[in-house]
Design an enzyme around this catalytic site. Sequence first.
Site, PDB file in Angstrom:
ATOM      1  N   LEU A 361       0.834  -1.208   0.000  1.00 56.96           N
ATOM      2  CA  LEU A 361       0.000   0.000   0.000  1.00 56.96           C
ATOM      3  C   LEU A 361       0.860   1.246   0.000  1.00 56.96           C
ATOM      4  CD1 LEU A 361      -2.655  -0.957   2.699  1.00 56.96           C
ATOM      5  CD2 LEU A 361      -3.061  -0.711   0.267  1.00 56.96           C
ATOM      6  N   PHE A 366       8.506   4.864   8.362  1.00 51.17           N
ATOM      7  CA  PHE A 366       8.597   3.806   9.356  1.00 51.17           C
ATOM      8  C   PHE A 366       8.535   2.409   8.763  1.00 51.17           C
ATOM      9  CE2 PHE A 366       6.847   7.342  11.938  1.00 51.17           C
ATOM     10  CZ  PHE A 366       7.995   7.537  12.684  1.00 51.17           C
ATOM     11  N   LYS A 383       1.690  -3.239   8.869  1.00 48.97           N
ATOM     12  CA  LYS A 383       2.799  -2.296   8.792  1.00 48.97           C
ATOM     13  C   LYS A 383       4.052  -2.996   9.300  1.00 48.97           C
ATOM     14  CE  LYS A 383       3.304   2.411   9.334  1.00 48.97           C
ATOM     15  NZ  LYS A 383       2.263   3.322   9.000  1.00 48.97           N
ATOM     16  N   ASP A 479       3.733  12.618  15.675  1.00 46.05           N
ATOM     17  CA  ASP A 479       3.917  12.710  14.227  1.00 46.05           C
ATOM     18  C   ASP A 479       2.579  12.948  13.526  1.00 46.05           C
ATOM     19  OD1 ASP A 479       5.262  12.812  11.872  1.00 46.05           O
ATOM     20  OD2 ASP A 479       5.557  10.652  11.677  1.00 46.05           O
TER      21      ASP A 479
END
Length: 667
Positions: A361, A366, A383, A479
């Site tokens: 994606l 990170f 992730k 963030d």
Amino acid sequence: MVPLLLLFLVHLTIFPGSISALDFLFNSFFNATDFIQLIDDARLDSSVLRLTNDSNQLSIGRAFHRSRLRMKPTSNSTQISSFSTSFVFSILPEISTSPGFGLVFVLSNTTEPDGALSGQYFGLFSNATVPAIVPLLAVEFDVGQNPEFNDPNNNHVGIDLNNVESKKTADAGYYNSTSASANLIPVNMRNGQNIHAWIDLDGPQFEINVTIAPLGVSRPPRPLLTFRDPVIANYVSSEMYVGFSASKTTWVEAQRVLAWSFSDTGVARDINTTNLPVFSLETSSSSLSPGAIAGITIGSVFVLILCLSACYYWFCGKNKMKEQEYDDDEIEDWELEYWPHRFSYEELILATKGFSANELLGAGGFGRVYKGTLPNDTQVAVKCVSHDSKQGLREFMAEISSMGRLQHKNLVQMRGWCRKRNELMLVYDYMPNGSLNRWIFDKPKKLMNWEGRRRVLSDVAEGLNYLHHGWDQVVIHRDIKSSNILLDNDMRGRLGDFGLAKLYTHGEAPNTTRVVGTLGYLAPELATVAAPTAASDVYSFGVVVLEVVCGRRPIEPSKDREEEVVLIDWVREKYVERRVWEAADERIKGEYKVEDVEAVLKLGLACCHPDPLHRPTMREVVAVLVGDEAAAVPRFLLSEVTEDRSNIGDGGGDKAGEELSPPQVLV
Ligand SMILES: *[C@@H]1O[C@H](CO)[C@@H](O)[C@H](O)[C@H]1NC(C)=O
Ligand SMILES: *[C@@H]1O[C@H](CO)[C@@H](O)[C@H](O)[C@H]1NC(C)=O
Ligand SMILES: *[C@@H]1O[C@H](CO)[C@@H](O)[C@H](O)[C@H]1NC(C)=O
Ligand SMILES: *[C@@H]1O[C@H](CO)[C@@H](O)[C@H](O)[C@H]1NC(C)=O
Ligand SMILES: *[C@@H]1O[C@H](CO)[C@@H](O)[C@H](O)[C@H]1NC(C)=O
Ligand SMILES: *[C@@H]1O[C@H](CO)[C@@H](O)[C@H](O)[C@H]1NC(C)=O
Ligand SMILES: *[C@@H]1O[C@H](CO)[C@@H](O)[C@H](O)[C@H]1NC(C)=O
Ligand SMILES: *[C@@H]1O[C@H](CO)[C@@H](O)[C@H](O)[C@H]1NC(C)=O
């Protein structure tokens, strides 16, 4: 299995054609099917009533007595009847730190209330912000804290009038004396212990008393909670079902009712509590049948043999094992403490088709993010974050595990995680509409309109407010930027990636701590102090506000005029010239009211104040964006507006001048 309890007495008087007295006692729920109507996942599990189902991601269960209770002589009457009830319940979570739900005792004119939701809504209430007046009256035994409903804590009792936001609440506990100075003796309702509850409704007085005590403590002389208000009559219809409701999401929580006594003619009969089952992690073996014990004995012998053979192989194969990459898939003790769900690496391989490039994606600061599909067809985003020290990952996991508890409609929900060597895989709910920045910058044809933008800003403000103020410890996001704001199915904004930035500051010597975040969104004080605070999050949020309203990136080096390079400076300049609305995105011109845009831009500027102490808190921001603006004119806007009028732009060093001085932008 020996029946430990007897169905003591089920006494029910029904006069043909009309509802009369309702008086019953279930000292256990053996054979109670004839009297109890079960909705959705509720089950009679031998002697107890079990409301939710552990294996369903979202589970709702309701149980009502089949006979209805007469609460009013006629439907338009304002007189209501009295009743008295007592019951014993137990709420046992699988993981004590997981988000709690609880259960409610309910009176409703229907067994299927409109819009009933699972999760924190007890499978009973809807999410309507202004709930309708319908006949639904409940007493909640709430073991989760939902700040959006003004819950005082994660262990309280409340009176709910067709609204999950209680009219009145009290911390769970009891008073053992009637004196006004008696101290509340707290009761933990979420450790599986059996809790005895008494509810008395005095119709003529419109008064409800709720009392609880751990089983074994006799009925406390003073109620925990008294609610007295004629408004109750509006939530009562002439005939009502009476029963219980509960729900849960991903996290397992067993809500059980063990016994129930009810009477609308006098005081409910006493429950014989001597032999009620006990559900708790420690004593769960006490209710095992002889067969199960035999099974366990045989099982233990088997396990012992297995252990012995394993030891044998271990000694023989020790050297060989040592050569292997031993700690690869081995689950360490500390990992088991964490949750939500730990996925196996194989599950994730399967879900992401072997981390195939087709499922990629995106790849960001990170790590890479893959789309995955779990066996039950749920779509997730996986992730992958790598880190060079396992210590760093471990500390990060501790942080994440506490964050897994954060549940809010405006946060991207984490579903679980997996570790493979120094790579951590975090599994989140999949957000089909991608990130906010794409709808502002990348999609000229599907540009987000003003209404959508404003709604997303309110959503994010609520999510961030929850991180800052909704939890016992302040969670700093670190963030915030438009690419970390994701849009769900309904195009509502959700904040993602909280806490990830922290991974990159963990494990480093304090004096060398790097500033982590994204250029353009970083508060100026981070250049010198380097310790992110709630105020530095507010700053980043302010940048997002300006970005979304102006349709411009925080820093656009391509601009010719130096003042236009940095978005904040540019908007501030417009503000000083009293033409702040000119900064709004040209492409959505005509969709908004100028005052509205102006208010939001001013709010953005206030958030970006160079001095952290002058920035509003997220609570104040939410009050402006979501709340009743007139009722909550926050101090920062007031001071700004008043000083604005005096001598703006004369640079006399007064407060207004100071507020408008350009921030030192960190480049
Ligand atoms: C439940 O019903 C069954 C069959 O009707 C009966 O054998 C059993 O004794 C009943 N159990 C209790 C606890 O009443
Ligand atoms: C829980 O739900 C699953 C799947 O929906 C079902 O197979 C199972 O029988 C249910 N368990 C109970 C105790 O109702
Ligand atoms: C209640 O409604 C009935 C008819 O449905 C009517 O006859 C009666 O007067 C009403 N009572 C009051 C107090 O409004
Ligand atoms: C309420 O929940 C429904 C169904 O989940 C959802 O479609 C709707 O947007 C929600 N409304 C609010 C105000 O949150
Ligand atoms: C319950 O009350 C609502 C609102 O008063 C009404 O619309 C609905 O018809 C009632 N339902 C039943 C089953 O009586
Ligand atoms: C109430 O509880 C407190 C603390 O458990 C105890 O010290 C006190 O004696 C109790 N009072 C009565 C009247 O039982
Ligand atoms: C509720 O509690 C108050 C205070 O103890 C008492 O005076 C009142 O009679 C109680 N009402 C009911 C309905 O039990
Ligand atoms: C409660 O039940 C137990 C058996 O389960 C019985 O021995 C005892 O007499 C009962 N107590 C009362 C007060 O009925």
